[in-house]
Design a protein around this motif. Structure first.
Motif, PDB file in Angstrom:
ATOM      1  N   GLY A 189      12.114   8.362 -13.785  1.00  0.00           N
ATOM      2  CA  GLY A 189      10.918   8.035 -13.032  1.00  0.00           C
ATOM      3  C   GLY A 189      10.672   6.541 -13.009  1.00  0.00           C
ATOM      4  O   GLY A 189      11.428   5.774 -13.614  1.00  0.00           O
ATOM      5  N   SER A 190       9.624   6.164 -12.321  1.00  0.00           N
ATOM      6  CA  SER A 190       9.285   4.741 -12.199  1.00  0.00           C
ATOM      7  C   SER A 190       7.778   4.576 -12.055  1.00  0.00           C
ATOM      8  O   SER A 190       7.098   5.487 -11.587  1.00  0.00           O
ATOM      9  N   VAL A 233       4.854   1.662 -10.598  1.00  0.00           N
ATOM     10  CA  VAL A 233       4.610   0.422  -9.873  1.00  0.00           C
ATOM     11  C   VAL A 233       3.113   0.127  -9.932  1.00  0.00           C
ATOM     12  O   VAL A 233       2.296   1.007  -9.652  1.00  0.00           O
ATOM     13  N   GLU A 289      -5.402   1.746  -9.423  1.00  0.00           N
ATOM     14  CA  GLU A 289      -4.406   2.750  -9.068  1.00  0.00           C
ATOM     15  C   GLU A 289      -3.045   2.405  -9.668  1.00  0.00           C
ATOM     16  O   GLU A 289      -2.729   1.245  -9.905  1.00  0.00           O
ATOM     17  N   GLN A 292       1.142   3.648  -9.255  1.00  0.00           N
ATOM     18  CA  GLN A 292       2.110   4.441  -8.514  1.00  0.00           C
ATOM     19  C   GLN A 292       3.110   5.043  -9.495  1.00  0.00           C
ATOM     20  O   GLN A 292       3.724   4.318 -10.264  1.00  0.00           O
ATOM     21  N   TYR A 319       6.472   7.696  -9.849  1.00  0.00           N
ATOM     22  CA  TYR A 319       7.535   8.519  -9.252  1.00  0.00           C
ATOM     23  C   TYR A 319       8.206   9.257 -10.387  1.00  0.00           C
ATOM     24  O   TYR A 319       8.499   8.664 -11.423  1.00  0.00           O
ATOM     25  N   ARG A 368      10.423  16.803  -2.086  1.00  0.00           N
ATOM     26  CA  ARG A 368       8.997  16.661  -2.398  1.00  0.00           C
ATOM     27  C   ARG A 368       8.745  15.516  -3.366  1.00  0.00           C
ATOM     28  O   ARG A 368       7.660  15.408  -3.936  1.00  0.00           O
ATOM     29  N   ARG A 369       9.736  14.672  -3.555  1.00  0.00           N
ATOM     30  CA  ARG A 369       9.551  13.551  -4.476  1.00  0.00           C
ATOM     31  C   ARG A 369       9.088  12.308  -3.727  1.00  0.00           C
ATOM     32  O   ARG A 369       9.494  12.072  -2.604  1.00  0.00           O
ATOM     33  N   GLY A 370       8.270  11.536  -4.389  1.00  0.00           N
ATOM     34  CA  GLY A 370       7.819  10.290  -3.784  1.00  0.00           C
ATOM     35  C   GLY A 370       6.903   9.581  -4.761  1.00  0.00           C
ATOM     36  O   GLY A 370       6.427  10.189  -5.728  1.00  0.00           O
ATOM     37  N   PHE A 371       6.682   8.315  -4.524  1.00  0.00           N
ATOM     38  CA  PHE A 371       5.724   7.589  -5.358  1.00  0.00           C
ATOM     39  C   PHE A 371       4.340   8.144  -5.062  1.00  0.00           C
ATOM     40  O   PHE A 371       3.939   8.244  -3.895  1.00  0.00           O
ATOM     41  N   ARG A 372       3.631   8.515  -6.096  1.00  0.00           N
ATOM     42  CA  ARG A 372       2.279   9.039  -5.882  1.00  0.00           C
ATOM     43  C   ARG A 372       1.262   8.037  -6.431  1.00  0.00           C
ATOM     44  O   ARG A 372       1.506   7.348  -7.409  1.00  0.00           O
ATOM     45  N   THR A 373       0.151   7.968  -5.746  1.00  0.00           N
ATOM     46  CA  THR A 373      -0.909   7.048  -6.136  1.00  0.00           C
ATOM     47  C   THR A 373      -1.876   7.758  -7.068  1.00  0.00           C
ATOM     48  O   THR A 373      -2.631   8.624  -6.626  1.00  0.00           O
ATOM     49  N   LEU A 374      -1.839   7.388  -8.338  1.00  0.00           N
ATOM     50  CA  LEU A 374      -2.816   7.933  -9.264  1.00  0.00           C
ATOM     51  C   LEU A 374      -4.058   7.052  -9.214  1.00  0.00           C
ATOM     52  O   LEU A 374      -3.992   5.864  -9.540  1.00  0.00           O
ATOM     53  N   LEU A 375      -5.163   7.627  -8.773  1.00  0.00           N
ATOM     54  CA  LEU A 375      -6.436   6.908  -8.832  1.00  0.00           C
ATOM     55  C   LEU A 375      -6.998   7.104 -10.228  1.00  0.00           C
ATOM     56  O   LEU A 375      -7.079   8.239 -10.705  1.00  0.00           O
TER      57      LEU A 375
END
Lengths: 374, 374, 374, 374
Positions: free
Chosen positions: B273-274, B276, B284, B286, B288, B296-303
């Motif tokens: 994973g990664s 950002v 926020e 990011q 991954y 269905r994988r992608g960088f997700r924005t955790l608020l």
């Protein structure tokens, strides 16, 4: 209508991309000659025949040596694995053909130098497929930099990171072997960002300090035997750069950058502005300028449109978006125009040789722990 | 209710930020002692008095030496210019006070070492204000890394870039002088990202290769005379890093990065994973991960929300956002709890000394063109 | 130093946010009077006492009726559930106190009208906590609109969506009952965006066409009995708007917008520019203007800085970021200044009454299937 | 190899886009028949001839009536202005040709109904070019919705906004006249988002409530005379929607949305997740799901790759990006496959008729101020 007949070697990813672009280019641009899909070569003769039908080539062959000799081929288009570029290009040049080759040009600067010498002594035209520099947004970036809109450049940051070998369980393949790939991420992906660094800035990289690393040193054999073998080149690399003007910068490249699919990105900073680009959003460019009142400054998203280089041929309406294959269409346009007009092609073998020299210099720097001049 | 009386030196940007946080902290957190704004010092006695009223301090003084001796001061809080940190901290330590100092701790590793020795021999508690590591999103990043969620780390990229001196016409000031600032961007901003590199990875930077540059070598004098003077330290710097585990990475820092206002940013890449992060979007993160089906994988924005470190004290509702001063409130909480409980404070003088050693090593590396061990 | 003594009713989410802001405000702004946390009320007397210590109130009570009568309370600050606002405010007004109340002001326009009449006849000052309009980025948006920088307004789009009831298994609570909440998402969240629509445009909403829906009509009882009960108000709502100038627009509000945590957002379009804002990135505003060459236009990200409204008091450095609680600090500043100076407060009860009228009009429109004038 | 001969009417924006796609499609997909650029028509015969060469058509004509009769034309491809669609399509159908027409199908639902009846009675195949639904990211969105991954749908929000008439000084043209365009933004752009609403949700819009507005009621004549004329249709429109399942939603469309170049965007909210898409970033889709621990949820950016619909034919490598013309290539693939196989084509004339009915209903609703059933 004048034509230019292509003999394409290789039917993989890049072979198909070239075929698509050869067919699409005349619909997009008014070309001085129509590229014709004449002959397709693949080591597997049956595959070549099947693919020729699929991709719309007139003829096929299982022997690339026949292709380079074929009198009906004007341009030899090399999409075969990297380690074959040299032999194929030398044969094509010897047969007096123009050569259009995928990047990186060669496995080493020495090999590349030999190819440059051959092409220049015979006088054929050459082009190497660093396609990302054709993207409208990146052409725009170069225009903005060259025009002085962002002032004097003070920093270049670039990366080309992907994650195709991020999984330590991914097996050995041609990418991981020295004899087939030369360097690893550095040659495969780093070559793009090194070329990009010079393309964008209009300057020459003069000195590099590099660091390479193979993170996953052993990987499963691809034969499913359960055995393991050694990875022979870098998983990722990074380097500090000094350009001839004194400009400094850095680059990164990786094939294990988990999450990055098409992670070519750059930030170019000037005294009066900056540009930020990410190929994963290839139809936009971020521009900041130190103009207007301080409270109204910010990075703005320029959506590529008909005011920008080469976009209008694809669509008269702004923001409609270009795709990966459209870059190749522009590349084909440049190739055809260059060959017909005799105007310079960029990047030709000589220019691509520089990339190989930068790659070699980064490897030497890593080995010796010191700055290396190109 | 137990109290902890603060004597604050300096009424500028950071002085005010500390004052705000000292007042706000008890409303946000249940503290084991209430911080009290007891005494404020500024070289200008009248300014000190005026500011004391404004910022809510009980008393003021024009002499910081009186402040460090004051029997009603428990903690000396140093927000004065960097070159004064050493003298003030040593005096405060000699008076048996706990010391809370802004970063960078000192102008050199040698000075920092002296401060560490003094504090440790007397046994007072120390904390250095690398406040960005308190941000909820960054604490979360550390948690994710430490938990192994993104696998083994393979790369760290960090930068802290701003543009406060991007304009070549900006005059000389204390930032540009060796005697008042030590190094330039490297000490002022790079110190944050160097500390961050170790904080996030939980690893030690073992070797660095650095490159510094003063782009604008001469700037107008601040006196309006029309004369020019020499800039004595770096406008920007970059370095390659090797951590003790073998992990590699790089950092950049700049005060001339046109367009960047609060450009502390990092990308941490692991085998699975990664992460950002960009401080300009401080609430926020990011993430991954290589989980689930590929499509269905992608960088997700955790608020940032109440599930994340320290957020719930500010708001029970997710995504409502923390600000810069909230980081300082968390820092004050850590300081007060550490002093009252006797638990370790991070980063204390010893830890901040490491940052000074990294800075010095990057400068040495630049001068000598070789890797330098910390 | 002049003081202003606050009696706060309610110790939940908003009660704590008010307490934090009351304490922090004098550190941030130079106020004409220092707000004092005098008295805290909660129905549970023991909780009130405990919370008073925690939040730094001098005294506490289990009876809000005592609080509104207390001679040492200057401002009654109502953070109790919405259905209690009316009774509490009327009592406070009768006692001659200024009233600072959370939104929405009342459960219906009729109730709100009664509160307006009471406050105006007695002459006390009132303020309703629509805090998002205090955010620096949103104040900037209003400035840009008012200045004509984006030309004549042609469209307003707003939403305030969250997902706190997105899960159909979330139980019934006070939000879902008519007697305690009035309307559902529309009153709780929609009230913000309706107020915002008028605040930003400087225009009055004249006509609305609304649509409401309760998606999850039955939810589990909160008592854990396994039983189910009826949801009595809207899960989400949307409305078309016509302003008095002829400007049109639309709003959306939802408590079941899966994934949205703080989804207040707006796009304001003018003949020469546009603004885009999202509270989840509360410290930035996107601005587009039709200036300069077409190929250089794009939405630009303005990071909030000291040139923008109220930011400099928090930090002199741009881009450092404000948080949710900072909005409340600005609100407290406005409240204190307004009370001391006698200048108008916005939005006062009269203004908040408008919001209740818009809410009621949207409900009526939904029921009758026609446009309703405010 | 089987072929399918195309007669294309119109050499403007869409004509060229069709020509590019017809040529490129066989390189990208393995088609059951090769589309051939047989005949090109334009009112201006000389232009038709010149364009035929440029775009690679075998023959040209200045008379579209000849084209529809030509025995060597299998498919009549209508890229002429909207007001000509009906006459051309009826003639082509009468000649027994398959018809591929640009959107909107007709100027009114009545006209569209006539076209549907004609096509169905003769039994020719039809397809209407709502190309945005072919985009890989949007096909993925539909897949995710249909699979139930985001639960039951609770809300649909869509818009298609551009700014081609944002400047009030832009002159009158065919877009602004009732007889040539029918409705304004609603027909030109809104047609896309109305079709999209049904495509994505798999549901039927059952009732609409609409609001239209002509903001700039008079514009300069295009003849440069200095005179002004009346704009006869809407500059922008908005509508509330109710689908047959009870799902609610809203749409917006505008040709004066300053700053929006390709502003087709949608947010689809379900009980267990949400999707957000913006055509200006056409190769990515934002997905939120209520899975995993709360602190790890967030909108994730899915970069389109070979796991997603139709992408692999363009590139085996993820994240390399599709462009506007690639959507048309997919549309051509669907058309050719549908004609050869006899399988249903979507959206055919019958389906496009629905769009015209929704447009008419929105106009009626606006005029009558009430909900209108489709």
């Amino acid at each position: 209508m004048k034509t230019l007949k292509f003999g394409l070697i290789g039917t993989g990813f890049m072979g198909k991309a070239h075929a698509i672009a050869l067919k699409a280019a005349p619909g997009v641009f008014s070309l001085p000659a129509i590229p014709v899909c004449e002959l397709l070569a693949d080591v597997d003769e049956a595959a070549a025949a099947r693919k020729a039908t699929e991709l719309g080539f007139a003829r096929s062959t299982g022997d690339w040596r026949m292709l380079v000799q074929d009198p009906d081929v004007d341009v030899v288009d090399i999409c075969a694995p990297n380690f074959l570029h040299k032999e194929m290009a030398l044969a094509a040049i010897a047969a007096g053909k123009h050569v259009y080759a995928e990047k990186p040009l060669a496995l080493s600067a020495t090999d590349a130098a030999e190819m440059v010498a051959a092409a220049e002594s015979v006088g054929v035209r050459t082009l190497v497929g660093f396609n990302y520099i054709r993207n409208s947004a990146t052409q725009l970036a170069r225009e903005i930099i060259a025009s002085g809109e962002i002032g004097e450049l003070v920093h270049f940051r670039g990366r080309h990171n992907e994650d195709y070998l991020a999984d330590p369980a991914s097996p050995l393949d041609w990418h991981t072997r020295r004899t087939t790939a030369g360097s690893g991420a550095l040659g495969d992906l780093g070559s793009h960002i090194l070329n990009m660094a010079e393309y964008l800035t209009g300057q020459r990289v003069e000195e590099v300090f590099g660091q390479l690393q193979t993170v996953t040193t052993r990987r499963p054999l691809a034969d499913g035997s359960g055995g393991f073998g050694t990875v022979e080149n870098d998983d990722h690399a990074q380097a500090l750069l000094r350009f001839d003007s004194g400009l400094i910068g850095n680059i990164e490249t990786s094939r294990i950058a988990t999450g990055r699919k098409m992670g070519l990105a750059y930030t170019v900073t000037g005294t009066r502005g900056s540009l930020v680009f990410d190929q994963e959003r290839m139809s936009e460019l971020q521009l900041y300028t130190s103009e207007g009142p301080e409270g109204r400054r910010g990075f703005r998203t320029l959506l590529i449109g008909p005011e920008h280089p080469d976009y209008a041929a694809f669509s008269p309406a702004p923001g409609h978006g270009l795709g990966y294959n459209d870059q190749k269409i522009i590349e084909i346009r440049d190739l055809v125009e260059g060959i017909v007009s005799g105007h310079p092609l960029y990047p030709d073998f000589r220019e691509a040789w520089r990339v190989n020299r930068m790659i070699d210099a980064i490897e030497t720097s890593h080995a010796e722990g010191r700055w290396i001049r190109i």
